[in-house]
Motif scaffolding. Structure first.
Motif, PDB file in Angstrom:
ATOM      1  N   TYR A 181     -29.972  45.187 -10.131  1.00  0.00           N
ATOM      2  CA  TYR A 181     -30.703  44.918  -8.761  1.00  0.00           C
ATOM      3  C   TYR A 181     -31.841  43.619  -9.226  1.00  0.00           C
ATOM      4  O   TYR A 181     -32.511  43.338  -8.620  1.00  0.00           O
ATOM      5  CB  TYR A 181     -31.440  45.910  -8.115  1.00  0.00           C
ATOM      6  N   LEU A 182     -31.844  43.163 -10.288  1.00  0.00           N
ATOM      7  CA  LEU A 182     -32.525  42.182 -10.705  1.00  0.00           C
ATOM      8  C   LEU A 182     -31.883  40.963 -11.516  1.00  0.00           C
ATOM      9  O   LEU A 182     -30.845  41.040 -12.071  1.00  0.00           O
ATOM     10  CB  LEU A 182     -33.882  42.501 -11.650  1.00  0.00           C
ATOM     11  N   PRO A 183     -32.348  39.795 -11.164  1.00  0.00           N
ATOM     12  CA  PRO A 183     -31.699  38.684 -12.199  1.00  0.00           C
ATOM     13  C   PRO A 183     -31.633  38.804 -13.502  1.00  0.00           C
ATOM     14  O   PRO A 183     -32.625  39.618 -14.135  1.00  0.00           O
ATOM     15  CB  PRO A 183     -32.598  37.288 -11.521  1.00  0.00           C
ATOM     16  N   ALA A 184     -30.526  38.470 -14.198  1.00  0.00           N
ATOM     17  CA  ALA A 184     -30.608  38.405 -15.634  1.00  0.00           C
ATOM     18  C   ALA A 184     -31.752  37.468 -16.120  1.00  0.00           C
ATOM     19  O   ALA A 184     -32.181  36.847 -15.404  1.00  0.00           O
ATOM     20  CB  ALA A 184     -29.355  38.056 -16.113  1.00  0.00           C
ATOM     21  N   LYS A 185     -32.301  37.875 -17.381  1.00  0.00           N
ATOM     22  CA  LYS A 185     -33.478  37.211 -17.955  1.00  0.00           C
ATOM     23  C   LYS A 185     -33.260  36.770 -19.199  1.00  0.00           C
ATOM     24  O   LYS A 185     -32.800  37.785 -20.174  1.00  0.00           O
ATOM     25  CB  LYS A 185     -34.856  37.945 -17.739  1.00  0.00           C
ATOM     26  N   ILE A 186     -33.422  35.435 -19.686  1.00  0.00           N
ATOM     27  CA  ILE A 186     -33.333  34.874 -21.122  1.00  0.00           C
ATOM     28  C   ILE A 186     -34.593  34.623 -21.367  1.00  0.00           C
ATOM     29  O   ILE A 186     -35.384  33.659 -20.795  1.00  0.00           O
ATOM     30  CB  ILE A 186     -32.265  33.964 -21.146  1.00  0.00           C
ATOM     31  N   SER A 187     -35.229  35.158 -22.433  1.00  0.00           N
ATOM     32  CA  SER A 187     -36.450  34.804 -22.991  1.00  0.00           C
ATOM     33  C   SER A 187     -36.366  34.097 -24.180  1.00  0.00           C
ATOM     34  O   SER A 187     -35.917  34.590 -25.305  1.00  0.00           O
ATOM     35  CB  SER A 187     -37.682  36.142 -23.283  1.00  0.00           C
ATOM     36  N   ILE A 188     -36.981  32.745 -24.255  1.00  0.00           N
ATOM     37  CA  ILE A 188     -37.008  31.900 -25.517  1.00  0.00           C
ATOM     38  C   ILE A 188     -38.601  31.996 -26.009  1.00  0.00           C
ATOM     39  O   ILE A 188     -39.534  31.878 -25.261  1.00  0.00           O
ATOM     40  CB  ILE A 188     -36.614  30.651 -25.139  1.00  0.00           C
ATOM     41  N   TYR A 189     -38.834  32.708 -27.219  1.00  0.00           N
ATOM     42  CA  TYR A 189     -39.912  32.926 -27.851  1.00  0.00           C
ATOM     43  C   TYR A 189     -40.498  31.739 -28.635  1.00  0.00           C
ATOM     44  O   TYR A 189     -40.081  31.399 -29.583  1.00  0.00           O
ATOM     45  CB  TYR A 189     -40.168  34.128 -28.621  1.00  0.00           C
ATOM     46  N   ARG A 190     -41.464  31.039 -28.054  1.00  0.00           N
ATOM     47  CA  ARG A 190     -42.106  29.686 -28.598  1.00  0.00           C
ATOM     48  C   ARG A 190     -42.600  29.904 -29.820  1.00  0.00           C
ATOM     49  O   ARG A 190     -42.533  29.226 -31.093  1.00  0.00           O
ATOM     50  CB  ARG A 190     -43.260  29.190 -27.550  1.00  0.00           C
ATOM     51  N   LEU A 191     -43.782  31.089 -30.175  1.00  0.00           N
ATOM     52  CA  LEU A 191     -44.496  31.061 -31.304  1.00  0.00           C
ATOM     53  C   LEU A 191     -43.452  31.377 -32.540  1.00  0.00           C
ATOM     54  O   LEU A 191     -43.728  30.569 -33.493  1.00  0.00           O
ATOM     55  CB  LEU A 191     -45.683  32.167 -31.189  1.00  0.00           C
TER      56      LEU A 191
END
Length: 98
Positions: A48-58
Protein backbone atom coordinates in the motif's frame (compact mmCIF):
# COMPACT_ATOMS: atom_id res chain seq x y z
CA UNK A 1 29.41 18.34 -8.46
CA UNK A 2 26.89 17.97 -5.65
CA UNK A 3 25.84 14.55 -4.39
CA UNK A 4 22.26 15.06 -5.58
CA UNK A 5 23.51 15.75 -9.11
CA UNK A 6 25.42 12.46 -9.14
CA UNK A 7 22.23 10.61 -8.18
CA UNK A 8 20.25 12.49 -10.85
CA UNK A 9 22.86 11.64 -13.50
CA UNK A 10 22.68 7.97 -12.52
CA UNK A 11 18.89 8.02 -12.92
CA UNK A 12 19.08 9.97 -16.17
CA UNK A 13 21.50 7.41 -17.60
CA UNK A 14 18.93 4.61 -17.40
CA UNK A 15 17.90 3.14 -20.75
CA UNK A 16 14.45 4.50 -21.72
CA UNK A 17 12.76 1.08 -21.57
CA UNK A 18 14.05 0.60 -18.02
CA UNK A 19 13.11 4.12 -16.91
CA UNK A 20 9.58 3.59 -18.24
CA UNK A 21 9.26 0.54 -15.98
CA UNK A 22 9.75 2.63 -12.85
CA UNK A 23 6.33 3.21 -11.39
CA UNK A 24 5.39 4.11 -7.85
CA UNK A 25 8.97 4.28 -6.60
CA UNK A 26 10.72 7.15 -4.82
CA UNK A 27 14.48 7.63 -4.85
CA UNK A 28 15.59 9.62 -1.83
CA UNK A 29 18.92 10.78 -0.47
CA UNK A 30 19.49 10.39 3.25
CA UNK A 31 22.59 11.02 5.36
CA UNK A 32 22.90 7.44 6.64
CA UNK A 33 20.86 4.42 7.68
CA UNK A 34 20.12 4.75 11.42
CA UNK A 35 20.80 1.09 12.20
CA UNK A 36 23.63 0.45 9.72
CA UNK A 37 25.69 3.61 9.09
CA UNK A 38 27.94 1.78 6.58
CA UNK A 39 25.04 0.89 4.27
CA UNK A 40 25.29 2.63 0.87
CA UNK A 41 21.72 2.10 -0.31
CA UNK A 42 18.49 0.30 0.51
CA UNK A 43 15.40 -0.82 -1.41
CA UNK A 44 12.21 -1.03 0.64
CA UNK A 45 8.77 -2.10 -0.49
CA UNK A 46 5.70 -2.17 1.71
CA UNK A 47 2.16 -3.04 0.83
CA UNK A 48 0.00 0.00 0.00
CA UNK A 49 2.99 2.38 -0.11
CA UNK A 50 5.29 3.41 -2.95
CA UNK A 51 8.57 1.52 -3.13
CA UNK A 52 11.49 3.50 -1.72
CA UNK A 53 15.14 3.54 -2.69
CA UNK A 54 17.39 5.30 -0.20
CA UNK A 55 20.88 6.39 -1.22
CA UNK A 56 23.05 7.13 1.81
CA UNK A 57 25.29 10.14 1.29
CA UNK A 58 27.69 9.99 4.26
CA UNK A 59 29.07 6.45 3.79
CA UNK A 60 29.51 7.05 0.06
CA UNK A 61 31.26 10.39 0.52
CA UNK A 62 33.45 9.02 3.33
CA UNK A 63 34.55 6.03 1.25
CA UNK A 64 34.96 7.53 -2.23
CA UNK A 65 35.98 10.76 -3.95
CA UNK A 66 35.94 12.32 -7.41
CA UNK A 67 35.20 10.03 -10.34
CA UNK A 68 35.16 7.01 -8.03
CA UNK A 69 32.38 8.61 -5.96
CA UNK A 70 30.29 9.23 -9.08
CA UNK A 71 30.83 5.62 -10.18
CA UNK A 72 29.89 4.20 -6.77
CA UNK A 73 26.75 6.34 -6.58
CA UNK A 74 25.75 5.01 -10.01
CA UNK A 75 26.47 1.42 -8.96
CA UNK A 76 24.47 1.90 -5.75
CA UNK A 77 21.50 3.43 -7.59
CA UNK A 78 21.52 0.63 -10.19
CA UNK A 79 21.95 -2.02 -7.48
CA UNK A 80 18.86 -0.80 -5.61
CA UNK A 81 16.84 -0.35 -8.81
CA UNK A 82 17.67 -3.94 -9.69
CA UNK A 83 16.01 -5.03 -6.44
CA UNK A 84 12.94 -3.06 -7.52
CA UNK A 85 12.86 -5.18 -10.68
CA UNK A 86 13.27 -8.39 -8.67
CA UNK A 87 16.96 -9.12 -9.22
CA UNK A 88 18.54 -10.80 -6.19
CA UNK A 89 21.98 -10.31 -4.63
CA UNK A 90 23.47 -13.39 -6.31
CA UNK A 91 22.57 -12.19 -9.79
CA UNK A 92 23.78 -8.67 -8.98
CA UNK A 93 27.16 -10.09 -7.96
CA UNK A 94 27.34 -11.95 -11.27
CA UNK A 95 26.66 -8.67 -13.07
CA UNK A 96 29.30 -6.80 -11.03
CA UNK A 97 26.86 -4.70 -8.98
CA UNK A 98 27.61 -6.13 -5.55
Amino acid sequence: MRFEEHVRRALDSLPPQLAQGLQNVAVVIEDEHPEDPDLLGLFEEEEYLPAKISIYRLPLEESFAGAELEREIRVTVLHELAHYFGIDEERLAELGYD
